[in-house]
Motif scaffolding. Structure first.
Motif, mmCIF file in Angstrom:
data_model
loop_
_atom_site.group_PDB
_atom_site.id
_atom_site.type_symbol
_atom_site.label_atom_id
_atom_site.label_comp_id
_atom_site.label_asym_id
_atom_site.label_seq_id
_atom_site.Cartn_x
_atom_site.Cartn_y
_atom_site.Cartn_z
ATOM 1 N N GLY A 127 0.809 -1.214 0.000
ATOM 2 C CA GLY A 127 0.000 0.000 0.000
ATOM 3 C C GLY A 127 0.840 1.262 0.000
ATOM 4 O O GLY A 127 0.493 2.251 0.645
ATOM 5 N N GLU A 128 1.955 1.243 -0.736
ATOM 6 C CA GLU A 128 2.846 2.404 -0.770
ATOM 7 C C GLU A 128 2.281 3.482 -1.709
ATOM 8 O O GLU A 128 2.014 3.209 -2.873
ATOM 9 C CB GLU A 128 4.237 1.985 -1.249
ATOM 10 N N ASP A 129 2.180 4.689 -1.202
ATOM 11 C CA ASP A 129 1.576 5.791 -1.965
ATOM 12 C C ASP A 129 2.280 6.070 -3.281
ATOM 13 O O ASP A 129 1.645 6.336 -4.284
ATOM 14 C CB ASP A 129 1.618 7.087 -1.139
ATOM 15 N N ARG A 130 3.628 6.038 -3.244
ATOM 16 C CA ARG A 130 4.341 6.473 -4.441
ATOM 17 C C ARG A 130 4.543 5.352 -5.452
ATOM 18 O O ARG A 130 5.168 5.543 -6.472
ATOM 19 C CB ARG A 130 5.680 7.119 -4.068
ATOM 20 N N LYS A 131 4.008 4.190 -5.165
ATOM 21 C CA LYS A 131 4.177 3.094 -6.123
ATOM 22 C C LYS A 131 2.875 2.784 -6.849
ATOM 23 O O LYS A 131 1.794 2.923 -6.298
ATOM 24 C CB LYS A 131 4.655 1.829 -5.406
ATOM 25 N N ALA A 132 3.038 2.356 -8.102
ATOM 26 C CA ALA A 132 1.885 1.919 -8.874
ATOM 27 C C ALA A 132 1.401 0.576 -8.334
ATOM 28 O O ALA A 132 2.021 -0.031 -7.466
ATOM 29 C CB ALA A 132 2.283 1.806 -10.337
ATOM 30 N N GLY A 133 0.278 0.130 -8.870
ATOM 31 C CA GLY A 133 -0.234 -1.183 -8.481
ATOM 32 C C GLY A 133 -1.614 -1.076 -7.864
ATOM 33 O O GLY A 133 -1.938 -0.087 -7.216
ATOM 34 N N VAL A 134 -2.407 -2.121 -8.082
ATOM 35 C CA VAL A 134 -3.755 -2.146 -7.529
ATOM 36 C C VAL A 134 -3.669 -2.575 -6.057
ATOM 37 O O VAL A 134 -2.843 -3.421 -5.698
ATOM 38 C CB VAL A 134 -4.637 -3.117 -8.370
ATOM 39 N N PRO A 135 -4.492 -1.981 -5.177
ATOM 40 C CA PRO A 135 -4.532 -2.459 -3.786
ATOM 41 C C PRO A 135 -5.033 -3.913 -3.761
ATOM 42 O O PRO A 135 -5.849 -4.303 -4.602
ATOM 43 C CB PRO A 135 -5.548 -1.533 -3.109
ATOM 44 N N GLN A 136 -4.550 -4.683 -2.811
ATOM 45 C CA GLN A 136 -4.936 -6.099 -2.747
ATOM 46 C C GLN A 136 -6.450 -6.289 -2.742
ATOM 47 O O GLN A 136 -6.970 -7.201 -3.387
ATOM 48 C CB GLN A 136 -4.343 -6.745 -1.489
ATOM 49 N N ALA A 137 -7.150 -5.401 -2.054
ATOM 50 C CA ALA A 137 -8.598 -5.564 -1.917
ATOM 51 C C ALA A 137 -9.326 -5.417 -3.254
ATOM 52 O O ALA A 137 -10.437 -5.910 -3.414
ATOM 53 C CB ALA A 137 -9.144 -4.542 -0.921
ATOM 54 N N GLU A 138 -8.690 -4.746 -4.213
ATOM 55 C CA GLU A 138 -9.346 -4.528 -5.505
ATOM 56 C C GLU A 138 -8.864 -5.482 -6.588
ATOM 57 O O GLU A 138 -9.298 -5.405 -7.741
ATOM 58 C CB GLU A 138 -9.114 -3.072 -5.967
ATOM 59 N N LEU A 139 -7.938 -6.374 -6.227
ATOM 60 C CA LEU A 139 -7.335 -7.239 -7.244
ATOM 61 C C LEU A 139 -8.344 -8.162 -7.923
ATOM 62 O O LEU A 139 -8.369 -8.266 -9.153
ATOM 63 C CB LEU A 139 -6.199 -8.064 -6.613
ATOM 64 N N ALA A 140 -9.179 -8.817 -7.155
ATOM 65 C CA ALA A 140 -10.070 -9.823 -7.753
ATOM 66 C C ALA A 140 -11.000 -9.184 -8.780
ATOM 67 O O ALA A 140 -11.209 -9.734 -9.870
ATOM 68 C CB ALA A 140 -10.867 -10.530 -6.661
ATOM 69 N N GLY A 141 -11.530 -8.024 -8.451
ATOM 70 C CA GLY A 141 -12.432 -7.339 -9.383
ATOM 71 C C GLY A 141 -11.725 -6.920 -10.658
ATOM 72 O O GLY A 141 -12.241 -7.102 -11.771
ATOM 73 N N LEU A 142 -10.518 -6.379 -10.486
ATOM 74 C CA LEU A 142 -9.769 -5.949 -11.668
ATOM 75 C C LEU A 142 -9.386 -7.150 -12.530
ATOM 76 O O LEU A 142 -9.477 -7.101 -13.762
ATOM 77 C CB LEU A 142 -8.516 -5.166 -11.244
ATOM 78 N N ALA A 143 -8.975 -8.243 -11.888
ATOM 79 C CA ALA A 143 -8.569 -9.431 -12.650
ATOM 80 C C ALA A 143 -9.733 -9.984 -13.465
ATOM 81 O O ALA A 143 -9.558 -10.372 -14.630
ATOM 82 C CB ALA A 143 -8.022 -10.502 -11.707
ATOM 83 N N ALA A 144 -10.916 -9.991 -12.881
ATOM 84 C CA ALA A 144 -12.083 -10.496 -13.618
ATOM 85 C C ALA A 144 -12.368 -9.613 -14.827
ATOM 86 O O ALA A 144 -12.641 -10.104 -15.931
ATOM 87 C CB ALA A 144 -13.299 -10.552 -12.693
ATOM 88 N N ALA A 145 -12.267 -8.307 -14.636
ATOM 89 C CA ALA A 145 -12.572 -7.382 -15.733
ATOM 90 C C ALA A 145 -11.507 -7.449 -16.823
ATOM 91 O O ALA A 145 -11.821 -7.506 -18.022
ATOM 92 C CB ALA A 145 -12.696 -5.956 -15.178
ATOM 93 N N VAL A 146 -10.245 -7.457 -16.432
ATOM 94 C CA VAL A 146 -9.157 -7.511 -17.420
ATOM 95 C C VAL A 146 -9.191 -8.848 -18.165
ATOM 96 O O VAL A 146 -8.989 -8.905 -19.377
ATOM 97 C CB VAL A 146 -7.787 -7.301 -16.733
ATOM 98 N N GLY A 147 -9.493 -9.913 -17.406
ATOM 99 C CA GLY A 147 -9.528 -11.241 -18.012
ATOM 100 C C GLY A 147 -10.595 -11.395 -19.081
ATOM 101 O O GLY A 147 -10.512 -12.301 -19.918
ATOM 102 N N SER A 148 -11.566 -10.512 -19.076
ATOM 103 C CA SER A 148 -12.646 -10.633 -20.063
ATOM 104 C C SER A 148 -12.427 -9.739 -21.283
ATOM 105 O O SER A 148 -13.248 -9.748 -22.208
ATOM 106 C CB SER A 148 -13.991 -10.298 -19.406
ATOM 107 N N LEU A 149 -11.339 -8.978 -21.317
ATOM 108 C CA LEU A 149 -11.103 -8.105 -22.478
ATOM 109 C C LEU A 149 -10.610 -8.949 -23.659
ATOM 110 O O LEU A 149 -9.731 -9.804 -23.503
ATOM 111 C CB LEU A 149 -10.086 -7.011 -22.117
#
Ligand SMILES: *Cc1c(COP(=O)(O)O)cnc(C)c1O
Length: 227
Positions: A127-149
């Motif tokens: 959860g570092e402010d200056r680093k990119a990356g999705v927060p762990q809590a949002e990973l599953a939702g993003l993975a489902a959406a990206v996986g369907s593109l």
């Protein structure tokens, strides 16, 4: 260059042996950002075929200069919405997906005649402010959406954990990314890639299941004070 490549390969093989893993399951991604095309050419002559770049303009110059070599190019830098098109057109992999909006653009801009663009979702483990990356809590939702593109192929997860000197601390971060991947795969995500480990911590990453180590300075030497 040949000595450094040999040394890194030896260390990767040793880490794989220690982990009881097949060294063929670990890809060495040579991070050539801030290195000239001549350095990439020298690395390619040593048999390296995967190269990672972070800065688009610099990368495109090298892609153009080295087109005849048929290398595999990975974009590992920060993604800006207004610069996705050349990435979708020219790269085979993108490691830093952390927003659906960017993934949607890459999918829409991937040329129809090209195979799907391989992507990894970057997770901001600490959860570092200056680093990119999705927060762990949002990973599953993003993975489902990206996986369907349609024009993307979600291959796995990537992380740049906090710098740790203690191997056990390094390993804890990498183990966490591995667990997140296993949880997604338990839901049928079919991920085969864990993009983790850099020059300072790739042994720990391999011990925790890395399938792709991104190595710059250990292969090419220092990038100079600007980096
Ligand atoms: C620069 C960079 C690397 C390589 O770092 P080294 O410490 O030089 O091996 C790996 N991954 C990413 C995302 C980078 O930006």
């Amino acid at each position: 260059m040949p000595e450094r490549v040999r040394a890194v390969r030896t260390e990767i093989a040793a880490a794989a042996a220690r982990a009881g893993r097949n060294v063929a399951d670990i890809t060495l991604l040579a991070v050539s950002k801030a290195q000239p095309a001549s350095a990439v050419r020298a690395a390619a002559a040593e048999g390296l075929c995967d190269f990672g770049e972070s800065y688009l303009n610099e990368a495109l110059e090298k892609l153009n200069a080295l087109e005849a070599l048929g290398l595999t190019w990975h974009f590992i830098g920060r993604l800006q919405a207004n610069k996705t098109r050349p990435i979708a057109e020219r790269f085979q992999w993108v490691h830093g997906i952390d927003r659906l909006h960017i993934a949607q653009r890459l999918s829409a801009q991937r040329p129809v005649h090209a195979p799907p663009l391989n992507v990894c979702i970057q997770v901001n483990l600490a959860g570092e402010d200056r680093k990119a990356g999705v927060p762990q809590a949002e990973l599953a939702g993003l993975a489902a959406a990206v996986g369907s593109l349609p024009r993307l192929r979600l291959r796995g997860l990537m992380c740049i954990p906090p710098v740790e000197t203690e191997p056990s601390h390094q390993r804890a971060w990498f183990a966490r990314l591995h667990e997140l991947q296993a949880a997604l795969n338990a839901q049928g995500a079919g991920l085969d890639t864990l993009s983790m480990g850099m020059s300072g911590d790739f042994e720990s990453a391999i011990l925790e299941g890395s399938t792709l180590v991104r190595i710059g300075t250990a292969l090419f030497g220092s990038r100079g004070p600007a980096q």
